[in-house]
Design a protein around this motif. Structure first.
Motif, PDB file in Angstrom:
ATOM      1  N   ILE A  39     -25.607  -7.368  -1.372  1.00 39.45           N
ATOM      2  CA  ILE A  39     -24.858  -8.332  -2.360  1.00 39.45           C
ATOM      3  C   ILE A  39     -24.841  -7.806  -3.825  1.00 39.45           C
ATOM      4  O   ILE A  39     -24.114  -7.641  -4.498  1.00 39.45           O
ATOM      5  N   PHE A  40     -26.182  -7.812  -4.035  1.00 40.27           N
ATOM      6  CA  PHE A  40     -26.361  -7.688  -5.619  1.00 40.27           C
ATOM      7  C   PHE A  40     -26.542  -6.334  -6.196  1.00 40.27           C
ATOM      8  O   PHE A  40     -26.121  -6.154  -7.080  1.00 40.27           O
ATOM      9  N   SER A  41     -26.803  -5.414  -5.286  1.00 44.71           N
ATOM     10  CA  SER A  41     -26.763  -3.688  -5.835  1.00 44.71           C
ATOM     11  C   SER A  41     -25.195  -3.643  -5.764  1.00 44.71           C
ATOM     12  O   SER A  41     -25.003  -2.623  -6.412  1.00 44.71           O
ATOM     13  N   SER A  42     -24.105  -4.260  -5.332  1.00 43.97           N
ATOM     14  CA  SER A  42     -22.852  -4.112  -5.575  1.00 43.97           C
ATOM     15  C   SER A  42     -22.445  -4.434  -7.254  1.00 43.97           C
ATOM     16  O   SER A  42     -21.433  -3.977  -7.491  1.00 43.97           O
ATOM     17  N   PHE A  43     -23.363  -5.194  -7.797  1.00 47.33           N
ATOM     18  CA  PHE A  43     -22.918  -5.398  -9.216  1.00 47.33           C
ATOM     19  C   PHE A  43     -23.655  -4.385 -10.083  1.00 47.33           C
ATOM     20  O   PHE A  43     -23.099  -4.270 -11.188  1.00 47.33           O
ATOM     21  N   GLY A  44     -24.435  -3.459  -9.715  1.00 49.49           N
ATOM     22  CA  GLY A  44     -25.134  -2.382 -10.386  1.00 49.49           C
ATOM     23  C   GLY A  44     -26.554  -2.066  -9.774  1.00 49.49           C
ATOM     24  O   GLY A  44     -27.162  -2.751  -8.893  1.00 49.49           O
ATOM     25  N   PRO A  45     -27.181  -0.797 -10.224  1.00 53.05           N
ATOM     26  CA  PRO A  45     -28.417  -0.605  -9.631  1.00 53.05           C
ATOM     27  C   PRO A  45     -29.583  -1.623  -9.832  1.00 53.05           C
ATOM     28  O   PRO A  45     -29.732  -2.226 -10.873  1.00 53.05           O
ATOM     29  N   LEU A  46     -30.504  -1.560  -8.954  1.00 51.11           N
ATOM     30  CA  LEU A  46     -31.602  -2.670  -9.052  1.00 51.11           C
ATOM     31  C   LEU A  46     -33.019  -1.959  -9.433  1.00 51.11           C
ATOM     32  O   LEU A  46     -33.042  -0.739  -8.514  1.00 51.11           O
ATOM     33  N   TYR A  47     -33.748  -2.514  -9.929  1.00 48.58           N
ATOM     34  CA  TYR A  47     -35.177  -1.870  -9.993  1.00 48.58           C
ATOM     35  C   TYR A  47     -35.845  -2.549  -9.103  1.00 48.58           C
ATOM     36  O   TYR A  47     -36.738  -1.883  -8.590  1.00 48.58           O
ATOM     37  N   LEU A  48     -35.864  -4.077  -8.835  1.00 45.55           N
ATOM     38  CA  LEU A  48     -36.772  -4.380  -8.027  1.00 45.55           C
ATOM     39  C   LEU A  48     -35.929  -5.647  -7.041  1.00 45.55           C
ATOM     40  O   LEU A  48     -35.176  -6.350  -7.677  1.00 45.55           O
ATOM     41  N   LEU A  49     -36.386  -5.719  -5.895  1.00 45.55           N
ATOM     42  CA  LEU A  49     -35.923  -6.835  -5.131  1.00 45.55           C
ATOM     43  C   LEU A  49     -37.158  -7.428  -4.280  1.00 45.55           C
ATOM     44  O   LEU A  49     -37.532  -6.506  -3.236  1.00 45.55           O
ATOM     45  N   LYS A  50     -37.636  -8.328  -4.244  1.00 44.63           N
ATOM     46  CA  LYS A  50     -38.635  -9.051  -3.689  1.00 44.63           C
ATOM     47  C   LYS A  50     -38.391 -10.393  -3.206  1.00 44.63           C
ATOM     48  O   LYS A  50     -38.050 -11.397  -3.789  1.00 44.63           O
ATOM     49  N   VAL A  51     -38.492 -10.317  -1.687  1.00 39.91           N
ATOM     50  CA  VAL A  51     -38.396 -11.617  -0.839  1.00 39.91           C
ATOM     51  C   VAL A  51     -39.898 -12.296  -0.465  1.00 39.91           C
ATOM     52  O   VAL A  51     -40.510 -11.436   0.050  1.00 39.91           O
ATOM     53  N   SER A  52     -39.926 -13.251  -0.892  1.00 40.48           N
ATOM     54  CA  SER A  52     -41.279 -14.178  -0.535  1.00 40.48           C
ATOM     55  C   SER A  52     -40.914 -15.585   0.021  1.00 40.48           C
ATOM     56  O   SER A  52     -39.912 -16.196  -0.188  1.00 40.48           O
ATOM     57  N   PRO A  53     -41.855 -15.937   0.827  1.00 39.74           N
ATOM     58  CA  PRO A  53     -41.725 -17.246   1.472  1.00 39.74           C
ATOM     59  C   PRO A  53     -42.090 -18.311   0.501  1.00 39.74           C
ATOM     60  O   PRO A  53     -42.736 -18.173  -0.508  1.00 39.74           O
ATOM     61  N   ASN A  54     -41.465 -19.612   0.894  1.00 38.69           N
ATOM     62  CA  ASN A  54     -41.945 -20.599  -0.309  1.00 38.69           C
ATOM     63  C   ASN A  54     -43.206 -21.129  -0.059  1.00 38.69           C
ATOM     64  O   ASN A  54     -44.091 -20.825   0.818  1.00 38.69           O
ATOM     65  N   ALA A  55     -43.837 -21.639  -1.090  1.00 43.82           N
ATOM     66  CA  ALA A  55     -45.401 -21.954  -1.219  1.00 43.82           C
ATOM     67  C   ALA A  55     -45.295 -23.227  -0.038  1.00 43.82           C
ATOM     68  O   ALA A  55     -44.419 -23.798   0.386  1.00 43.82           O
ATOM     69  N   PRO A  56     -46.362 -23.331   0.580  1.00 47.21           N
ATOM     70  CA  PRO A  56     -46.862 -24.317   1.647  1.00 47.21           C
ATOM     71  C   PRO A  56     -46.283 -25.831   1.212  1.00 47.21           C
ATOM     72  O   PRO A  56     -45.877 -26.333   2.077  1.00 47.21           O
ATOM     73  N   LEU A  57     -46.482 -26.224   0.186  1.00 49.82           N
ATOM     74  CA  LEU A  57     -46.075 -27.494  -0.190  1.00 49.82           C
ATOM     75  C   LEU A  57     -44.529 -27.727  -0.358  1.00 49.82           C
ATOM     76  O   LEU A  57     -43.926 -29.008  -0.557  1.00 49.82           O
ATOM     77  N   HIS A  58     -43.702 -26.723  -0.283  1.00 48.18           N
ATOM     78  CA  HIS A  58     -42.384 -26.862  -0.303  1.00 48.18           C
ATOM     79  C   HIS A  58     -41.761 -26.645   1.242  1.00 48.18           C
ATOM     80  O   HIS A  58     -42.363 -26.271   2.028  1.00 48.18           O
ATOM     81  N   SER A  59     -40.523 -26.956   1.161  1.00 48.85           N
ATOM     82  CA  SER A  59     -39.928 -27.024   2.501  1.00 48.85           C
ATOM     83  C   SER A  59     -39.877 -25.468   3.005  1.00 48.85           C
ATOM     84  O   SER A  59     -39.643 -24.512   2.176  1.00 48.85           O
ATOM     85  N   PRO A  60     -39.593 -25.310   4.417  1.00 50.74           N
ATOM     86  CA  PRO A  60     -39.656 -23.985   4.847  1.00 50.74           C
ATOM     87  C   PRO A  60     -38.425 -23.048   4.208  1.00 50.74           C
ATOM     88  O   PRO A  60     -37.313 -23.713   4.002  1.00 50.74           O
ATOM     89  N   GLY A  61     -38.546 -21.743   4.021  1.00 52.42           N
ATOM     90  CA  GLY A  61     -37.764 -20.875   3.559  1.00 52.42           C
ATOM     91  C   GLY A  61     -37.956 -19.964   2.698  1.00 52.42           C
ATOM     92  O   GLY A  61     -39.374 -19.668   2.532  1.00 52.42           O
ATOM     93  N   PHE A  62     -37.349 -19.261   1.734  1.00 51.68           N
ATOM     94  CA  PHE A  62     -37.636 -18.290   0.889  1.00 51.68           C
ATOM     95  C   PHE A  62     -37.018 -18.110  -0.397  1.00 51.68           C
ATOM     96  O   PHE A  62     -36.068 -19.079  -0.629  1.00 51.68           O
ATOM     97  N   TYR A  63     -37.528 -17.508  -1.310  1.00 52.69           N
ATOM     98  CA  TYR A  63     -36.949 -17.336  -2.533  1.00 52.69           C
ATOM     99  C   TYR A  63     -37.144 -15.700  -2.884  1.00 52.69           C
ATOM    100  O   TYR A  63     -37.726 -15.081  -2.379  1.00 52.69           O
ATOM    101  N   ALA A  64     -36.310 -15.462  -3.937  1.00 54.14           N
ATOM    102  CA  ALA A  64     -36.399 -14.004  -4.095  1.00 54.14           C
ATOM    103  C   ALA A  64     -36.128 -13.638  -5.665  1.00 54.14           C
ATOM    104  O   ALA A  64     -35.750 -14.394  -6.637  1.00 54.14           O
ATOM    105  N   LEU A  65     -36.935 -12.511  -5.938  1.00 53.26           N
ATOM    106  CA  LEU A  65     -36.881 -12.124  -7.565  1.00 53.26           C
ATOM    107  C   LEU A  65     -36.040 -10.647  -7.167  1.00 53.26           C
ATOM    108  O   LEU A  65     -36.344  -9.740  -6.791  1.00 53.26           O
ATOM    109  N   ILE A  66     -35.244 -10.563  -8.360  1.00 51.75           N
ATOM    110  CA  ILE A  66     -34.209  -9.279  -8.539  1.00 51.75           C
ATOM    111  C   ILE A  66     -34.417  -9.039 -10.158  1.00 51.75           C
ATOM    112  O   ILE A  66     -33.940  -9.940 -10.972  1.00 51.75           O
ATOM    113  N   LYS A  67     -34.561  -7.567 -10.161  1.00 53.62           N
ATOM    114  CA  LYS A  67     -34.351  -7.232 -11.644  1.00 53.62           C
ATOM    115  C   LYS A  67     -33.431  -6.001 -11.550  1.00 53.62           C
ATOM    116  O   LYS A  67     -33.377  -5.105 -10.730  1.00 53.62           O
TER     117      LYS A  67
END
Length: 269
Positions: A39-67
């Protein structure tokens, strides 16, 4: 007209960084990475894409950092993806970074790696949009050594040192621009046979060529125009030199070596 300038340096600015959250745990981290990259590389070249799980105190799921390399690409991606479901049943939240941390600051003014330089140049300019040419690749010796390789007997094994210099030119024919890079590297090793020397020399030749290419790209600016066109400009710095400067001998005074020596790199046309 909107204009964005890309440099061959690690992007650390807030306006080039997006955070994506509210990612549901209906996919694995690997599957989410593939979806987000598509999805995001269709807007332009990416330097970084990192997917991480949410912290234990938060609801299950993920977040991502995109540069992104481009602030304009990041801004457009944020506007068009925030609040959209994309690859899941619930909307995603996509926002630009609002603060800089020491982790972000560590890459300030850091040049891109050799692989990243190739990736960015090929994505923006195309494989035929630029060329590279080695002007000089030679072994360097100090006057005191008097031989091509420094050798010492150490327990019956020869201790050798190789030092190579490279001058490389990157050209952009469609834009009438060029940039040159200089690199010097050395390696010390135990030589147990001619095959070891050959392997070390070939490896060092590859590394010094790559470093010279990175140095050449470090002064290149890619100017992205709002109409989709691309311009190439080269920053004029004290390290930059033109064609007339290399007709003879180049004095390389600052190199990444342990010794405070001065080397001659003669460019052969």
């Amino acid at each position: 007209m909107e204009v964005d300038v890309l440099e061959f340096r690690v992007p650390v600015e807030n306006n080039k960084t997006l955070f994506v959250w509210e990612i549901q745990p209906t996919h694995t981290a690997a599957q989410i990475y593939v979806e987000l990259f598509s999805i995001f590389s269709s807007f332009g070249p990416l330097y970084l894409l990192k997917v991480s799980p949410n912290a234990p105190l938060h609801s299950p799921g993920f977040y991502a950092l995109i540069k992104f390399y481009s602030a304009a690409h990041a801004s457009r991606a944020q506007r068009l993806t925030d609040g959209q479901t994309l690859f899941q049943n619930t909307p995603l939240k996509v926002k630009q970074s609002s603060k800089q941390t020491p982790h972000f600051q560590c890459g300030v003014n850091q040049p891109l790696s050799h692989a990243r330089c190739l990736e960015l140049a090929n994505h923006i300019l195309g494989f035929n949009g630029w060329t590279s040419n080695i002007l000089t690749l030679k072994e360097l010796t100090s006057e005191q050594e008097g031989s091509e390789d420094e050798e010492e007997e150490e327990g019956g094994v020869r201790k050798m040192r190789l030092k190579l210099g490279c001058v490389l030119q990157v050209s952009f024919p469609q834009h009438g621009q060029m940039s040159r890079g200089v690199a010097v590297m050395e390696d010390s090793f135990n030589c147990t046979g001619p095959d070891v020397l050959l392997q070390k020399r070939c490896r060092l030749q590859r590394l010094v060529r790559e470093r010279a290419l990175v140095q050449a790209f470090s002064t290149v600016l890619l100017i992205l125009l709002g109409n989709g066109k691309v311009m190439v400009e080269v920053k004029q710095t004290s390290d930059q030199f033109g064609a007339d400067d290399t007709e003879g001998v180049l004095q390389v005074n600052e190199v990444s070596t342990a010794d405070d020596e001065e080397w001659d790199l003669t460019v052969i046309d």
